[in-house]
Enzyme design. Sequence first.
Site, PDB file in Angstrom:
ATOM      1  N   LYS A  48      36.637  42.332  30.360  1.00 40.21           N
ATOM      2  CA  LYS A  48      35.928  43.562  30.016  1.00 40.21           C
ATOM      3  C   LYS A  48      35.487  43.572  28.566  1.00 40.21           C
ATOM      4  O   LYS A  48      34.377  43.949  28.232  1.00 40.21           O
ATOM      5  CB  LYS A  48      36.861  44.749  30.282  1.00 40.21           C
ATOM      6  CG  LYS A  48      36.254  46.100  30.020  1.00 40.21           C
ATOM      7  CD  LYS A  48      35.310  46.464  31.118  1.00 40.21           C
ATOM      8  CE  LYS A  48      34.665  47.813  30.913  1.00 40.21           C
ATOM      9  NZ  LYS A  48      33.467  47.936  31.758  1.00 40.21           N
TER      10      LYS A  48
ATOM     11  N   ARG B 198      41.279  43.347  30.120  1.00 34.86           N
ATOM     12  CA  ARG B 198      40.880  42.522  28.973  1.00 34.86           C
ATOM     13  C   ARG B 198      40.929  41.034  29.280  1.00 34.86           C
ATOM     14  O   ARG B 198      40.369  40.221  28.545  1.00 34.86           O
ATOM     15  CB  ARG B 198      41.808  42.797  27.784  1.00 34.86           C
ATOM     16  CG  ARG B 198      41.756  44.203  27.267  1.00 34.86           C
ATOM     17  CD  ARG B 198      42.733  44.364  26.141  1.00 34.86           C
ATOM     18  NE  ARG B 198      42.366  43.581  24.987  1.00 34.86           N
ATOM     19  CZ  ARG B 198      41.576  44.008  24.007  1.00 34.86           C
ATOM     20  NH1 ARG B 198      41.107  45.225  24.052  1.00 34.86           N
ATOM     21  NH2 ARG B 198      41.270  43.239  22.992  1.00 34.86           N
TER      22      ARG B 198
ATOM     23  N   GLY C 284      42.208  35.732  20.462  1.00 37.05           N
ATOM     24  CA  GLY C 284      41.216  35.280  19.484  1.00 37.05           C
ATOM     25  C   GLY C 284      41.065  33.776  19.564  1.00 37.05           C
ATOM     26  O   GLY C 284      41.466  33.150  20.548  1.00 37.05           O
TER      27      GLY C 284
ATOM     28  N   GLU D  12      27.419  39.192  38.439  1.00 37.92           N
ATOM     29  CA  GLU D  12      28.773  39.393  37.942  1.00 37.92           C
ATOM     30  C   GLU D  12      29.768  39.723  39.066  1.00 37.92           C
ATOM     31  O   GLU D  12      30.872  39.190  39.087  1.00 37.92           O
ATOM     32  CB  GLU D  12      28.667  40.560  36.951  1.00 37.92           C
ATOM     33  CG  GLU D  12      29.895  40.965  36.245  1.00 37.92           C
ATOM     34  CD  GLU D  12      29.613  42.113  35.271  1.00 37.92           C
ATOM     35  OE1 GLU D  12      28.678  42.903  35.500  1.00 37.92           O
ATOM     36  OE2 GLU D  12      30.356  42.217  34.284  1.00 37.92           O
TER      37      GLU D  12
ATOM     38  N   LYS E  53      24.456  42.926  37.480  1.00 33.65           N
ATOM     39  CA  LYS E  53      25.529  43.464  38.319  1.00 33.65           C
ATOM     40  C   LYS E  53      25.793  42.530  39.505  1.00 33.65           C
ATOM     41  O   LYS E  53      26.936  42.271  39.850  1.00 33.65           O
ATOM     42  CB  LYS E  53      25.173  44.858  38.887  1.00 33.65           C
ATOM     43  CG  LYS E  53      25.156  46.011  37.921  1.00 33.65           C
ATOM     44  CD  LYS E  53      26.487  46.400  37.352  1.00 33.65           C
ATOM     45  CE  LYS E  53      26.802  45.664  36.101  1.00 33.65           C
ATOM     46  NZ  LYS E  53      26.422  46.174  34.846  1.00 33.65           N
TER      47      LYS E  53
ATOM     48  N   TRP F 246      42.809  35.425  28.946  1.00 31.81           N
ATOM     49  CA  TRP F 246      41.464  35.026  29.354  1.00 31.81           C
ATOM     50  C   TRP F 246      41.238  33.700  28.644  1.00 31.81           C
ATOM     51  O   TRP F 246      41.091  33.654  27.431  1.00 31.81           O
ATOM     52  CB  TRP F 246      40.430  36.066  28.916  1.00 31.81           C
ATOM     53  CG  TRP F 246      39.046  35.749  29.363  1.00 31.81           C
ATOM     54  CD1 TRP F 246      38.484  36.029  30.577  1.00 31.81           C
ATOM     55  CD2 TRP F 246      38.021  35.089  28.599  1.00 31.81           C
ATOM     56  NE1 TRP F 246      37.184  35.577  30.613  1.00 31.81           N
ATOM     57  CE2 TRP F 246      36.881  35.002  29.428  1.00 31.81           C
ATOM     58  CE3 TRP F 246      37.959  34.560  27.317  1.00 31.81           C
ATOM     59  CZ2 TRP F 246      35.686  34.408  28.996  1.00 31.81           C
ATOM     60  CZ3 TRP F 246      36.782  33.975  26.886  1.00 31.81           C
ATOM     61  CH2 TRP F 246      35.658  33.902  27.732  1.00 31.81           C
TER      62      TRP F 246
ATOM     63  N   CYS G  61      42.079  38.683  25.466  1.00 33.29           N
ATOM     64  CA  CYS G  61      43.412  38.743  26.059  1.00 33.29           C
ATOM     65  C   CYS G  61      44.004  40.084  25.672  1.00 33.29           C
ATOM     66  O   CYS G  61      43.540  40.729  24.740  1.00 33.29           O
ATOM     67  CB  CYS G  61      44.287  37.644  25.501  1.00 33.29           C
ATOM     68  SG  CYS G  61      43.548  36.021  25.637  1.00 33.29           S
TER      69      CYS G  61
HETATM   70  O1  M6R Z   1      31.702  46.636  25.497  1.00 34.16           O
HETATM   71  P1  M6R Z   1      30.281  46.221  25.423  1.00 34.16           P
HETATM   72  O2  M6R Z   1      29.318  47.231  25.912  1.00 34.16           O
HETATM   73  O3  M6R Z   1      29.905  45.742  24.038  1.00 34.16           O
HETATM   74  O4  M6R Z   1      30.171  44.953  26.369  1.00 34.16           O
HETATM   75  C1  M6R Z   1      29.007  44.196  26.414  1.00 34.16           C
HETATM   76  C2  M6R Z   1      28.980  43.290  27.607  1.00 34.16           C
HETATM   77  O5  M6R Z   1      30.013  42.347  27.539  1.00 34.16           O
HETATM   78  C3  M6R Z   1      29.106  44.070  28.924  1.00 34.16           C
HETATM   79  O6  M6R Z   1      28.102  45.022  29.034  1.00 34.16           O
HETATM   80  C4  M6R Z   1      29.024  43.117  30.118  1.00 34.16           C
HETATM   81  O7  M6R Z   1      27.755  42.559  30.189  1.00 34.16           O
HETATM   82  C5  M6R Z   1      29.371  43.891  31.392  1.00 34.16           C
HETATM   83  N1  M6R Z   1      30.489  43.258  32.037  1.00 34.16           N
HETATM   84  C6  M6R Z   1      28.240  43.958  32.347  1.00 34.16           C
HETATM   85  O8  M6R Z   1      28.570  44.641  33.513  1.00 34.16           O
END
Ligand code: M6R
Length: 587
Positions: free
Chosen positions: A582, A27, A101, A471, A468, A74, A2
């Site tokens: 994200k 976020r 959290g 998602e 991709k 979220w 969040c």
């Molecule tokens: O910020 P990070 O690279 O640690 O994030 C890891 C994954 O949550 C992130 O790569 C996620 O899989 C993406 N949304 C994929 O496109």
Amino acid sequence: MCSIIGYKGQLNVASVLVDSLKRMEYRGYDSVGIATINNGKILVKKDVGRVADVNKSLDLGRMPGHTGIGHTRWATHGGVTDKNAHPHYGCTDRIAIVHNGIIENYRELREELIFLGHIFISDTDSEVIAHLLERYYAEQKNIKKTIIQTCRRLKGTYAFVAAFEDGTICGSRYDEPLIIGSVNNGYFISSDVLGFLEYTDKAVFLENRDIVIVDSETCHIFDLEGNIVNRPITKVAWELAAIDKGKYAHHTLKEIHEQPKIVEKTGTQNLKIQEFCNILTNSKTVLLTGSGTSYHSALIAKHILSKFAKIRAEAIMSSEFQYTFDAIDNTSVLIAISQSGETADVLQSVKAAKQMGARILSIVNNPTSSLARISDSSLSIDCGPEIGVAATKSFTAQLSLIYTIVDRLCKGCLDFEANKASLVDALRQVLDTEIQIHSIAEGLRDARDIYIIGRSIHYAIALEGALKIKELAYIHTEGIAAGELKHGPLALIDRNSYVLLVNPNDIASEDNISSAYEIKARGATIIGISDRPNNVYDIFIKIPSVKSTFYPIIEVLPFQILAYYLALAKNADPDYPRNLAKSVTVK
Ligand code: M6R
């Protein structure tokens, strides 16, 4: 996951908070809420939906006052409803909180508070924070003691900001980020520097269990014993302008198009890269970890570290790390890869490895992130804020940096620098296939299942391409190692299947063509992604020829573009896919 924001100062708080929440919306974006304090009264407005929409319907930006808190959610505990949206009050409207959290002991706290007469409105774990603050504040009317007592009761991870009716805002954190931004005559408390970067680049990163209290004139930080602690001011160099979509319809498309420029500028951190390499060469065991896309980068890093730098490495998904790895000691090094540097699974793996004596190297996009700060050495991929939830430019930036590191380790055997110009040109040429891929996406919009197959290093790209499409377009897509088809997955293939083959001209190419014929014999449609056409392809997406080691950097782009246009074809928002966020700061 969040976003939380608090502000106390001279500006009209509501419009400041709305803008901050818009910038941090990546976020978490299922609901939004704001509380402002005006004339000793706390007013809360909140609802399900995106910031712009809720702002329009509830007129959030015109709420009165110069002090307030805000949140985008979220959902973890409790459905996506207005009553579960933050801020939450206690039993009265004298204290309100926003939280990010998971409070692991919220059930027992809730029972205890209900026994004492508190009435809960939401299904969230977060609401207990408001009631605990209310309970302890009623006992002693002292905000510092109240927040200390409250934090002592919380188990789990948290960053929260509370607003008291007297105009004080305060907060604390444990394993979730909370950052103070200091402006003329005021302060922000935010989960991300993007929450206040428009107003100041002076940030103070709170440590775990720090408590911050901003009252009429001052901002003080305390430890859990109530002692004042000093935390340094960091100047944050984050280019805010890069948050604009520019001429593009979505952040994701803009970020896809930024990739040639990003690859072009990789490798400027010479001394740090050398430090990274020195630590690596002096270690006996090399482990790599990351989540999602960053894990796919780790797979490619493992491949080229072993092939070119002759360093054997193991890549482990961060969410599996704690169950997998014991053989770590002070001769080990863990390379953690994370765009955000805030992913809970990654941070947990790093802490476990650190405890066992390993040295920590990290590759991040945010040099002030939690991961960067707990690493022995950290390199930044420096690709600017990535707002689209799908990782696109951060992946190519990670790869580009990984190739630079490996090239240094193998004393220039990859000739990465010399090949960069042609690689950048190749990326631009792949972007030119956008119109073709757009029309392929229209043809695939009703696909039920898509398979992406690749061998060797390209298997990681098959996994990334599948991630991709899942998602962004919500289509079941599987990345499969081509050689494994005959060991099971071939049973899935029929005339309704679409199979994308990652097949640039390298040592795996001929074997891939054989696999493609086996698939074609079962009636599937084959889409080849290669620098060479072949009769087996029903559809051919041409990528330019580059030095074979570097294909992963360019061959991922067609998948990013395809996923983007599939999302549009299915009326999904490519920047904000459903159910995702994200920065995944919960386990
Ligand atoms: O910020 P990070 O690279 O640690 O994030 C890891 C994954 O949550 C992130 O790569 C996620 O899989 C993406 N949304 C994929 O496109």
